[in-house]
Design an enzyme around this catalytic site. Structure first.
Site, mmCIF file in Angstrom:
data_model
loop_
_atom_site.group_PDB
_atom_site.id
_atom_site.type_symbol
_atom_site.label_atom_id
_atom_site.label_comp_id
_atom_site.label_asym_id
_atom_site.label_seq_id
_atom_site.Cartn_x
_atom_site.Cartn_y
_atom_site.Cartn_z
ATOM 1 N N ASP A 280 0.837 -1.213 0.000
ATOM 2 C CA ASP A 280 0.000 0.000 0.000
ATOM 3 C C ASP A 280 0.867 1.258 0.000
ATOM 4 O OD1 ASP A 280 -2.371 1.397 -0.050
ATOM 5 O OD2 ASP A 280 -2.743 1.226 2.103
ATOM 6 N N HIS B 48 2.210 3.353 -9.000
ATOM 7 C CA HIS B 48 2.028 1.918 -9.258
ATOM 8 C C HIS B 48 3.218 1.378 -10.060
ATOM 9 C CE1 HIS B 48 -1.847 2.291 -7.517
ATOM 10 N NE2 HIS B 48 -2.409 2.931 -8.529
ATOM 11 N N LEU C 39 11.184 -20.223 -5.135
ATOM 12 C CA LEU C 39 10.148 -19.440 -4.453
ATOM 13 C C LEU C 39 8.775 -19.642 -5.086
ATOM 14 C CD1 LEU C 39 9.424 -17.046 -2.456
ATOM 15 C CD2 LEU C 39 9.808 -15.534 -4.417
HETATM 16 C C1 IPE Z 1 -5.189 -2.771 -0.296
HETATM 17 O O1 IPE Z 1 -4.908 -1.447 -0.576
HETATM 18 C C2 IPE Z 1 -5.214 -3.549 -1.552
HETATM 19 C C3 IPE Z 1 -3.952 -3.645 -2.259
HETATM 20 C C4 IPE Z 1 -2.774 -3.286 -1.836
HETATM 21 C C5 IPE Z 1 -4.053 -4.231 -3.545
HETATM 22 P P1 IPE Z 1 -6.061 -0.356 -0.540
HETATM 23 O O2 IPE Z 1 -5.360 0.960 -0.548
HETATM 24 O O3 IPE Z 1 -7.044 -0.592 -1.592
HETATM 25 O O4 IPE Z 1 -6.691 -0.637 0.889
HETATM 26 P P2 IPE Z 1 -7.884 0.053 1.676
HETATM 27 O O5 IPE Z 1 -9.116 -0.199 0.890
HETATM 28 O O6 IPE Z 1 -7.548 1.503 1.778
HETATM 29 O O7 IPE Z 1 -7.891 -0.618 3.006
HETATM 30 C C1 IPE Z 2 -1.685 0.204 -3.353
HETATM 31 O O1 IPE Z 2 -1.440 1.568 -3.388
HETATM 32 C C2 IPE Z 2 -1.823 -0.378 -4.734
HETATM 33 C C3 IPE Z 2 -3.175 -0.783 -5.090
HETATM 34 C C4 IPE Z 2 -4.225 -0.778 -4.315
HETATM 35 C C5 IPE Z 2 -3.357 -1.268 -6.426
HETATM 36 P P1 IPE Z 2 -2.633 2.619 -3.370
HETATM 37 O O2 IPE Z 2 -3.009 2.919 -4.781
HETATM 38 O O3 IPE Z 2 -3.726 2.151 -2.502
HETATM 39 O O4 IPE Z 2 -1.909 3.869 -2.745
HETATM 40 P P2 IPE Z 2 -2.506 4.907 -1.692
HETATM 41 O O5 IPE Z 2 -3.010 4.121 -0.514
HETATM 42 O O6 IPE Z 2 -3.592 5.636 -2.396
HETATM 43 O O7 IPE Z 2 -1.342 5.770 -1.356
HETATM 44 MG MG MG Z 3 -4.111 2.401 -0.494
#
Ligand code: IPE
Ligand code: IPE
Ligand code: MG
Length: 252
Positions: A22, A39, A133
């Site tokens: 995240d 990303h 792995l």
């Molecule tokens: C969790 O990240 C899912 C992934 C890393 C793919 P999100 O950023 O979507 O999580 P929430 O919804 O804020 O908890």
């Molecule tokens: C996690 O990073 C990746 C995915 C959920 C695909 P986020 O896109 O949720 O990044 P933040 O939480 O907005 O910084």
């Molecule tokens: Mg996020």
């Protein structure tokens, strides 16, 4: 010697690490870049995590790439994420194969387009015989979906008369959820500062050690990964027992 026990002064390593990657969006926003740049930068951290797990001989790594809730994001971000997933699969699979990595995608793949599904099947088939792995990528994955699909499969066996109602046990369910053939995750890592499991591996994370860091996923490098492993090695895993019991078992 069990794999999760180590000799004195040797670091006790997890057999299976599961990560919520995240913070990509915030990483990009801090740099006044579009979220997709975060990303893209996150793919480098994926590479680093896979490399270090391979080097250390960690058996399994599960990465949350796209949640069942992420479809709720703006359509443009969703489609860019799909493109990135497809291009990462195309670019990285040969390298993974060379590195003896066995790849599997977990989640409800029925929602992906035919092209992505066929790339996934090709990548899994190519790497199926590898012995290094085990890399699991969770895509359109939800922990609640996972438990529901496991329950549905057991119910189908009951309906066929193959399984008694009393056969619906934690052990039977355990065998039907995703990752059933891998060791249970020992260490869970969530980057990006949020202290939640969201809808990740709800069944599988029972007794997993949880590690949260404010580091945003694109900044999570080998050094950060080792910090998490060092923290894990200091945890005492009791699984319901007392500390004294566990310590006397460890000495035996
Ligand atoms: C969790 O990240 C899912 C992934 C890393 C793919 P999100 O950023 O979507 O999580 P929430 O919804 O804020 O908890
Ligand atoms: C996690 O990073 C990746 C995915 C959920 C695909 P986020 O896109 O949720 O990044 P933040 O939480 O907005 O910084
Ligand atoms: Mg996020």
């Amino acid at each position: 010697m069990p794999a999760n026990k180590a000799k004195n002064n040797e670091m006790r390593l997890p057999r299976h690490v599961a990560i919520i990657m995240d913070g990509n969006g915030r990483w990009a926003e801090k740099r006044f870049l579009p979220r997709v740049a975060g990303h893209k930068a996150g793919v480098d951290s994926v590479r680093a995590a896979v490399t270090i797990c391979g080097e250390l001989g960690i058996e399994a790594l599960t990465l949350f790439a796209f949640s069942s809730e992420n479809w709720a994001r703006p359509a443009e971000e969703v489609s860019l994420l799909m493109e990135l997933f497809l291009s990462a699969l195309e670019k990285e699979v040969k390298k993974l194969h060379k590195a003896n990595v066995r790849l599997r995608i977990i989640g409800d793949l029925s929602r992906f387009n035919a092209k992505l599904r066929s790339r996934i099947a090709d990548a899994e088939a190519l790497t199926a015989g590898n012995t290094g792995l085990r890399l699991f990528i969770a895509a359109n994955y939800g922990g609640q979906w996972d438990i529901a699909q496991a329950a549905r499969r057991l119910a189908a066996r009951v309906q066929q008369g193959e399984l008694a109602l009393e056969g619906i046990t934690p052990e039977a369910l355990e065998a039907e959820v995703c990752l059933a053939d891998a060791p249970k995750p020992d260490l869970f890592i969530r980057t990006g500062g949020e202290h939640r499991i969201s809808n990740f591996l709800l069944w599988q994370l029972a007794y997993t050690e949880l590690y949260f860091t404010d580091t945003l996923w694109p900044d999570f490098d080998a050094e950060q990964f080792k910090k998490a492993l060092a923290d894990f090695s200091r945890r005492e895993r009791r699984f319901g027992k007392t500390g004294a019991q566990v310590r006397s078992e460890d000495k035996a």
